[in-house]
Design a protein around this motif. Structure first.
Motif, short mmCIF file in Angstrom:
data_model
loop_
_atom_site.label_atom_id
_atom_site.label_comp_id
_atom_site.label_asym_id
_atom_site.label_seq_id
_atom_site.Cartn_x
_atom_site.Cartn_y
_atom_site.Cartn_z
N TYR A 1 0.86 -1.18 0.00
CA TYR A 1 0.00 0.00 0.00
C TYR A 1 0.89 1.23 0.00
O TYR A 1 1.80 1.35 0.80
N ILE A 2 0.59 2.13 -0.91
CA ILE A 2 1.36 3.38 -1.01
C ILE A 2 0.40 4.54 -0.73
O ILE A 2 -0.78 4.44 -1.04
N ASN A 3 0.91 5.62 -0.15
CA ASN A 3 0.10 6.80 0.19
C ASN A 3 -0.96 6.46 1.21
O ASN A 3 -0.92 5.42 1.86
N ARG A 4 -1.93 7.35 1.34
CA ARG A 4 -2.89 7.22 2.42
C ARG A 4 -4.26 7.69 1.96
O ARG A 4 -4.39 8.44 1.00
N GLY A 5 -5.30 7.25 2.67
CA GLY A 5 -6.65 7.74 2.41
C GLY A 5 -7.11 7.42 1.01
O GLY A 5 -6.84 6.35 0.47
N SER A 6 -7.81 8.37 0.40
CA SER A 6 -8.35 8.09 -0.92
C SER A 6 -7.27 8.15 -1.99
O SER A 6 -7.53 7.87 -3.15
N LYS A 7 -6.04 8.54 -1.59
CA LYS A 7 -4.96 8.53 -2.57
C LYS A 7 -4.22 7.20 -2.54
O LYS A 7 -3.25 7.00 -3.26
N THR A 8 -4.68 6.27 -1.70
CA THR A 8 -3.98 5.00 -1.57
C THR A 8 -4.03 4.22 -2.87
O THR A 8 -5.03 4.22 -3.57
N LEU A 9 -2.92 3.57 -3.18
CA LEU A 9 -2.94 2.62 -4.28
C LEU A 9 -1.95 1.53 -3.95
O LEU A 9 -1.16 1.67 -3.03
N ILE A 10 -1.99 0.44 -4.68
CA ILE A 10 -1.01 -0.62 -4.48
C ILE A 10 0.11 -0.34 -5.46
O ILE A 10 -0.14 -0.16 -6.66
N GLY A 11 1.32 -0.29 -4.96
CA GLY A 11 2.43 0.02 -5.86
C GLY A 11 3.71 -0.65 -5.44
O GLY A 11 3.75 -1.38 -4.45
N THR A 12 4.76 -0.38 -6.18
CA THR A 12 6.07 -0.99 -5.92
C THR A 12 6.97 0.02 -5.24
O THR A 12 6.60 1.17 -5.04
N SER A 13 8.20 -0.40 -4.93
CA SER A 13 9.17 0.53 -4.34
C SER A 13 9.35 1.74 -5.22
O SER A 13 9.57 1.61 -6.42
N MET A 14 9.27 2.89 -4.61
CA MET A 14 9.49 4.16 -5.30
C MET A 14 8.53 4.34 -6.47
O MET A 14 8.74 5.20 -7.31
N GLY A 15 7.47 3.55 -6.51
CA GLY A 15 6.47 3.74 -7.56
C GLY A 15 6.95 3.38 -8.95
O GLY A 15 6.38 3.83 -9.94
N LYS A 16 7.97 2.57 -9.04
CA LYS A 16 8.49 2.24 -10.37
C LYS A 16 7.71 1.09 -11.00
O LYS A 16 6.81 0.53 -10.39
N GLY A 17 8.04 0.76 -12.23
CA GLY A 17 7.34 -0.30 -12.92
C GLY A 17 7.61 -1.65 -12.29
O GLY A 17 8.63 -1.86 -11.65
N LEU A 18 6.70 -2.58 -12.50
CA LEU A 18 6.82 -3.90 -11.90
C LEU A 18 8.07 -4.62 -12.39
O LEU A 18 8.67 -5.42 -11.68
N ASN A 19 8.49 -4.29 -13.62
CA ASN A 19 9.62 -5.03 -14.18
C ASN A 19 10.94 -4.71 -13.48
O ASN A 19 11.87 -5.49 -13.54
N THR A 20 11.05 -3.55 -12.83
CA THR A 20 12.30 -3.24 -12.14
C THR A 20 12.23 -3.59 -10.67
O THR A 20 13.18 -3.40 -9.93
N SER A 21 11.08 -4.12 -10.24
CA SER A 21 10.96 -4.48 -8.82
C SER A 21 11.41 -5.92 -8.64
O SER A 21 11.85 -6.57 -9.58
N SER A 22 11.23 -6.40 -7.43
CA SER A 22 11.67 -7.76 -7.14
C SER A 22 10.61 -8.79 -7.53
O SER A 22 10.72 -9.96 -7.20
N CYS A 23 9.58 -8.39 -8.23
CA CYS A 23 8.50 -9.30 -8.62
C CYS A 23 9.06 -10.51 -9.36
O CYS A 23 9.89 -10.35 -10.26
N VAL A 24 8.64 -11.70 -8.97
CA VAL A 24 9.15 -12.91 -9.62
C VAL A 24 8.18 -13.43 -10.67
O VAL A 24 8.41 -14.49 -11.24
N ASN A 25 7.11 -12.72 -10.93
CA ASN A 25 6.15 -13.03 -11.98
C ASN A 25 5.28 -14.26 -11.70
O ASN A 25 4.70 -14.81 -12.63
#
Lengths: 574, 156, 639
Positions: free
Chosen positions: A168-192
């Protein structure tokens, strides 16, 4: 059961420490839930499961509220129904209005609730959040605009996989699910692994859908479309077409694939047998020559990526074998191409997998030679189902067909790859023969069967005792690696499957399956193993022929070039 | 900058998750904001995934991911300040400095932040510049205050 | 370390009768030195106390005078800050208000000469042993103080908050020593239960009951937590107590920890209170130095460590479970209750969370007894309550009144009535979780139950007074905006529901995008939704923030429905506050055509040539009122 509670005017037995929801489920009283997941601590986020409790001014969430003797609740009073309906309407007021264009149309939990609660007016208007889609990953597409923030994906990624690439990133109605630093999934540790997709109630998460692309290929006269499908596919389609869960429809599958337009239909299970030949030889080689131990399997690409990111110090322990998909692909574009007198570049090799990580695996740099990919495209079970329906194929009314040679014969050892423990069992059967010269008297190695996340066994071969472990769910793999880091050294061979239960519960499978369905699929695979006579990979005649005519010996130069791969440390935001 | 972060991290050996927020607070106090490097190093030190750290940092108002101005102006948004006209004060400030709340001026001199409540409600509307409080701020007073800081800058 | 203080504490611990004054460790024993006190709480500093202090230092240097300058906390009379008190040897301490740096010279000259002046004098602190000032009232008889009963605020603004000796000299830590040396934890809890003390953070839950629940739960570790997050905008009671009298909080926290069996206590304090944090750190160190905190306190075998955790800016962290998650290092998102913190809280262990003011009451209850405490207040609400008064009143500040005092008394007697002699409209109690009290209910006696019955709530103590120029719809919108920003976002009713409510409030306080029917219909639908949404949000939200979020809207709808209707149906703001709905009109006869207004207009809505009457185009006008302010000929009226 020492407590009595009253639900909707009737008395029921309950036990201290249970939640209201547990009692409701046990007694067939259905209350809607969105954030609840079995075996996870209730988060109380969605408030859909609220019930009326006598003595409480507010409604309480049944997923978290503990039972107490004499409590009186009402699960479907007008007040409760109105509250639940309003909550659904509130979700809809901040949700894209495009069901008909959505990937989860007709299979969406929000849609279902909307129908159940008879939401037929747009009573609540709102300014909808604008979030960008994340198309960066080769396997998984994220659409935060459709996310209802139930948190299931975050919890699965954290608690079951131990990867935690989303939060969970941000708070309240601005909350969204995101990755570290809001970058794309491909640069995160996601293993697919796609397990997040499997628990997502809406279209916020989905696989990279390539059905449009494959249609183009199938109509391209210049390309020869070749398809292979994973061992678990034939037992994972039944319930979609109204058949009993777990029913094996292998022959029908072959026919359907041809109807869709594939010229050659092969079985990845052949590749599984091939993997066993190479991997068993590699294991023996390591044991005999005292090389790096323990050895980990490498057929699961999400696990491989996990190791590259979280356990780069154990990359030497990873078997250098490619996965069955990739081995089959490599053989198709060499051995088969030669036989069929086709140019490798004219072959478009597709695989059907219960897995989203395989899409990533096929694109790895090391998976191909001279600019030719081993596998050109991977489609998930879900995409296959789409294609079957698109082509109007009636799965009840077609004649079953056989797979094509020379990658069509398979042993049942290869077939059980689809369940957790299957790779281990298959490998042990062949290793035993190679080490002792004899076949096992009893091929069933029960200690490695079953859906638990961590299984171990000690197998006596000659005068050695081989310690083996089977883990599914990457968090279990992580724990085991920690044990090994801290000095544990009694294991020789470890099978790792990312998805709990193995590929039958993979991230590319049909969404909305229960534990019972997974069990049925597993049982189906072991039933095939029981019934068939070809129970070991090393007796597969097509495999024997392949080595005799083409590869030579396992681990030798040709095998090495085509069937083995390299790994490297990945720098990602852990 | 990295060296400074490393030095702070030295005091957090073998610390658990409950040290996360104090650690981030310390880093921000020194550096002025949380950089990607800071978050990655914190993750390695406390053995917490960076997505979780980012999730915690974005939850709380205090943390920023971009440097602030030399003179950081906090405008109070509390009830008392609102009733006594803080919205106008903010509007005026934004128009004088030509930046919006949450931004830093291009010359790096000023940044504006709107805060929940400074707790000096008896003297609303209140603003705080680098720790210095200014009470009963009117639009006229505001102009004077900003000009005094600009003048201070020019004498340096 | 002050040895006579150490000796006194040892005597107390041993049960030996000791006379406070015998120790003579108060500053200026025998009062042979002049002391000048300056109110240097955050509000004092905001009013210019730093400059005043500098002027005092200048004065002393210039006149080669020796005197102690003591920075004290907030006495609560914020309207007259900076406050300066002077205590000459042998004379009562005399207090002056509005002492800006330019007044220092004159006041000090007069006082040191032994004369009194009427300007700026607030009063004198009466004392039997010292010589009074002629013609100067007892400060406790000042209209601002006379109706107050200062127990929690006893020392604030009076003592030097960083002087351990001064706290001791006023009976400090006698309660704690009594508790750990002579009472069992059960005795302490019984006393608190009997006193009727209820949580002062807003919930009003009986403190003794909470402590008993944690006491009963078996565990190898328990935690006592102080909620000093004070997130309510408009509330600064806790800040004043911590800045002005930090040991009071520590003592109460320590007694509570002992009663419950906690060996670690946390003070969770908002980062926006740097001065308070500083004072706390000093106070904890002092208490540890004198052996009142730490290992084997006073040879009782009881250990207690008090730690400070700073908040990072999230109002929702004032909620108990969110606060604990924040201490643990997570996002401050609440968890469902039950299980309650007293059973399973911080790090999964039994924990008690109380507000600063609750703790500040504890030591006196232990020292003077439960009956003494319950003799003040009403039937169901015992003791006093500290309120932070702000808004359109003459005397903003902090007041402590016995429960049962009426709202009218607070606003009109203590706070001096509405500023600029305008008309009272409403007073908001309880911040963003509370409601408003109108003219008709001004005589309500302050008490937890009474306030609930009129749709308001005690809250943490923020009282914001509003005059006739306040728009109640705007106030409801303000609070809903605050809640929206501070909502954690975990549960659907609060995250989405409050946003929808805010959007509806925004739509009725702003100019319609178009005049067509669809827009109007959506607006009416939205308003009908307000009450319905409010009900569901109240009933289903996960935590107190969501459950009380609709209160300001419901309260203003109840008492000011006509204002809402004016906004919705007539598209007019009766109070003239919602600028978007304001309409201005140029009176042709009065307009001289000076063009001053058209030059000021930000949207170029005013047309007209020089020396000819001007005209405001309604569709371009945003109602900012710049023209209205500019016109020197009174030719523009607001309609």
């Amino acid at each position: 059961m020492n407590l009595t509670i009253e639900i909707n005017g009737k008395k029921y037995q309950a036990e201290k420490g249970e939640t209201i929801l547990t009692v409701l489920n046990r007694n067939g009283i259905k209350v809607p839930t969105l954030c609840h997941m079995k075996n996870f601590i209730p988060s109380g986020a969605c408030r859909m499961c609220v019930v009326e409790l006598e003595g409480s001014a507010k409604l309480v969430s049944s997923c978290s509220f503990p039972v107490s003797d004499g409590m009186k609740i009402n699960t479907h009073s007008p007040r409760v129904l109105d509250a639940r309906k309003t909550i659904v309407e509130l979700l809809l007021s901040n949700h894209p209005d495009d069901c008909l264009y959505c990937v989860r149309n007709a299979n969406c939990e929000l849609q279902q609730l909307s129908k159940e609660y008879h939401v037929v007016d747009r009573r609540i208007h709102g300014i909808k959040n604008k979030h960008k889609m994340d198309h960066s990953s080769l396997s998984i597409i994220r659409d935060p605009a459709k996310c209802i923030l139930c948190g299931r994906c975050v919890r699965v990624c954290e608690e079951v996989m131990g990867v935690s690439c989303i939060e969970y990133i941000n708070r309240g109605s601005k909350t969204l699910i995101g990755t570290s630093m809001g970058k794309g999934l491909n640069t995160s540790s996601c293993v697919n692994c796609g397990q997040c997709i499997m628990v997502c109630p809406t279209g916020a998460l989905s696989e990279r859908n390539q059905t449009a692309e494959i249609q183009d290929v199938l109509h391209n006269k210049d390309k020869v479309a070749v398809v292979q499908y994973a061992p678990s596919i034939s037992v994972s389609l039944a319930e979609e077409f109204g058949m009993k869960p777990g029913q094996d429809i292998n022959g029908i599958l072959n026919a359907a694939l041809r109807k869709i337009g594939f010229t050659y239909v092969f079985d990845t299970t052949f590749g599984a047998d091939l993997t066993i030949m190479e991997e068993s030889a590699e294991l023996i080689d390591r044991i005999v020559k005292g090389k790096t131990m323990p050895m980990f399997t490498s057929c699961c690409p999400a696990w491989v990526k996990y190791a590259e990111e979280f356990a780069p110090d154990y990359l030497d322990n990873l078997s250098s074998c490619k996965s069955p998909q990739q081995m089959t692909g490599a053989i198709i574009k060499s051995y088969f191409a030669q036989q069929a007198k086709l140019e490798p570049k004219d072959i478009f090799s597709v695989s059907i997998m219960p897995c989203t990580a395989k899409k990533f695996e096929a694109q790895r740099d090391t998976m191909g030679r001279e600019g030719i990919n081993d596998v050109d495209m991977v489609l998930t079970t879900r995409e296959l189902i789409e294609l079957i329906k698109l082509h109007g194929i009636d799965m009840h009314n077609i004649e079953p067909e056989l797979t094509d040679s020379p990658l069509g014969v398979r042993s049942s050892a290869g077939k059980i790859f689809g369940a957790t423990g299957g790779v281990m069992e298959a490998a042990l059967r062949t290793a035993y023969k190679q080490l002792t010269g004899n076949e096992l008297t009893n091929f069933k190695i029960n200690a490695v069967r079953g859906l638990e996340g961590h299984k171990e066994a000690r197998i006596k071969i000659n005068d050695m005792e081989i310690g083996v472990a089977v883990v599914s769910g990457l968090a279990n793999a992580g724990k085991l690696i920690e044990e090994i880091r801290n000095g544990r050294n009694d294991l020789h061979f470890i099978e790792v499957m990312t998805c709990p239960g193995g590929c039958i519960a993979g991230g590319g499978q049909r969404i909305g399956i229960t534990e019972k369905v997974i069990e049925a699929r597993m049982n189906a695979l072991y039933e095939i193993d029981d019934k068939e006579t070809l129970k070991v990979s090393h007796k597969n005649p097509e495999i024997v022929e392949l080595y005799a005519n083409f590869l030579g010996e396992p681990l030798q130069h040709k095998s090495h070039t085509l069937l083995h791969t390299k790994y490297f440390k990945r720098e990602v935001l852990l | 900058m990295e060296k400074a972060i490393d030095k702070i991290l030295e005091n957090y050996e073998n610390c658990g998750r409950d040290s996360l927020i104090p650690l981030l607070q310390e880093i921000q106090e020194h550096e002025g904001y949380l950089s990607e490097v800071a978050i990655v190093k914190t993750g390695l030190k406390l053995k917490i995934p960076t997505s979780k750290i980012y999730g915690v940092a974005t939850f709380y108002n205090q943390f920023r991911f971009e440097p602030i101005g030399k003179y950081h102006i906090m405008v109070c948004r509390g009830t008392a300040c609102h009733v006594l006209g803080s919205a106008t004060v903010l509007q005026e400030l934004e128009s004088i400095l030509k930046i919006k709340a949450g931004q830093t001026s291009r010359d790096g001199l000023f940044s504006i932040e709107v805060v929940a409540c400074i707790g000096a409600c008896g003297l609303a509307p209140v603003i705080n510049i680098n720790g210095e409080f200014f009470a009963k701020v009117t639009t006229e007073k505001l102009k004077e205050i900003v000009e005094s800081f600009i003048a201070k800058e020019q004498t340096i | 370390m002050n040895n006579s203080v150490k000796h006194y504490l040892e005597n107390l611990a041993a049960g030996i009768e000791t006379d406070l004054n015998n120790g003579a460790f108060e500053r200026n024993a025998g009062h042979d030195k002049t002391s000048i006190f300056i109110g240097a709480g955050t509000c004092g500093l905001g009013a210019g106390a730093a400059k005043t202090k500098a002027a005092i230092e200048e004065y002393l240097k210039f006149n080669t005078m020796e005197a102690d300058i003591v920075e004290v906390g907030c006495i609560g009379f914020c309207a007259v800050e900076p406050i300066m008190d002077v205590r000459l040897p042998g004379r009562n301490r005399i207090s002056f208000g509005k002492v800006t740096f330019d007044k220092v010279n004159d006041i000090l000259n007069t006082v040191i000469a032994g004369k009194t002046m009427t300007e700026n004098v607030l009063g004198q602190f009466m004392s039997d042993e010292l010589k009074p000032w002629q013609g100067v009232n007892d400060i406790n008889q000042h209209p601002f103080f006379v109706k107050q009963k200062r127990l929690v605020l006893k020392n604030c603004g009076v003592i030097n908050p960083v002087s351990f000796e001064e706290y001791i000299s006023r009976g400090g830590y006698a309660g704690f020593i009594k508790a750990v040396k002579t009472l069992s934890p059960e005795d302490v809890i019984s006393a608190i239960e009997k006193s009727g003390l209820r949580g002062r953070g807003g919930g009003g839950f009986p403190t003794g009951t909470k402590w008993r629940l944690a006491f009963k739960t078996q565990a190898d570790q328990k935690y006592m937590i102080c909620n000093a997050d004070e997130g309510d905008p408009g509330a600064f009671m806790d800040r004043a107590v911590i800045e002005g009298d930090p040991h009071r909080l520590l003592e109460g926290l320590a007694i509570g920890s002992y009663a419950v069996g906690a060996t670690v206590a946390y003070i969770y304090i908002r980062a926006e209170y740097p001065l308070a944090i500083q004072r706390l750190k000093i106070a904890i160190k002092q208490a540890e130095e004198y052996g009142l905190l730490g290992h084997n306190i006073l040879n009782t075998g009881y250990d207690l460590k008090i730690k400070i955790k700073m908040g990072a800016g999230a109002f929702v962290c004032g909620e108990e479970t969110a606060l604990m998650h924040s201490i643990e290092g997570f996002r401050g998102m609440p968890s469902p209750r039950p299980p309650f913190p007293a059973e399973s809280g911080l790090f999964g262990k039994p924990s008690v969370i109380n507000n600063v003011e609750t703790y500040a009451n504890i030591s006196e209850i232990i020292l003077r007894g439960a009956d003494w405490f319950s003799s003040t207040g009403t039937d169901k609400s015992k003791g006093t309550k500290v309120f932070a008064l702000s808004g359109n009143v003459k005397n903003t500040g902090l007041v402590e009144i016995p429960m049962g005092t009426t709202v009218r008394q607070i606003i009109f007697d203590i706070a001096g009535g509405i500023a600029f002699d305008k008309k009272f409209k409403a007073v908001q109690i309880g911040g963003p979780s509370g409601g408003c009290i109108t003219e008709e209910n001004l005589d309500i006696e302050i008490d937890y139950q009474n306030l609930l019955s009129v749709g308001a709530m005690m809250g943490s103590g923020g009282l914001v007074v509003m005059d006739e120029e306040t728009c109640m719809v705007d106030i409801a919108k303000f609070f809903m905006d605050f809640i929206q920003r501070e909502s954690c976002g975990k549960c659907i009713p609060c995250r989405e529901g409050t946003k929808r409510m805010l959007e509806i409030l925004q739509s009725i306080t702003s100019k319609p995008k178009s005049n067509d029917d669809k827009d109007a219909l959506e607006r009416f639908q939205g308003v009908m939704q307000l009450e319905k949404l409010a009900k569901v949000i109240k009933e289903t939200s996960l935590c107190g923030l969501g459950q009380s979020a609709p209160n300001p809207v419901l309260s203003t709808l109840r008492y000011f429905r006509h204002e809402y209707e004016a906004h919705v149906f007539e598209r007019v703001c009766p109070a003239g506050k919602c600028t978007d709905l304001r309409k201005f009109h140029i009176i042709v006869d009065k307009c001289t055509g000076c063009t001053a207004c058209s030059k000021k207009c930000p949207t170029s809505a005013i047309i007209g040539s020089r020396k000819a009457p001007h005209f405001i185009q309604e569709d371009k006008c945003i109602g900012c009122g710049a023209c209205y302010e500019t016109c020197k000929f009174d030719a523009i009226e607001m309609i």
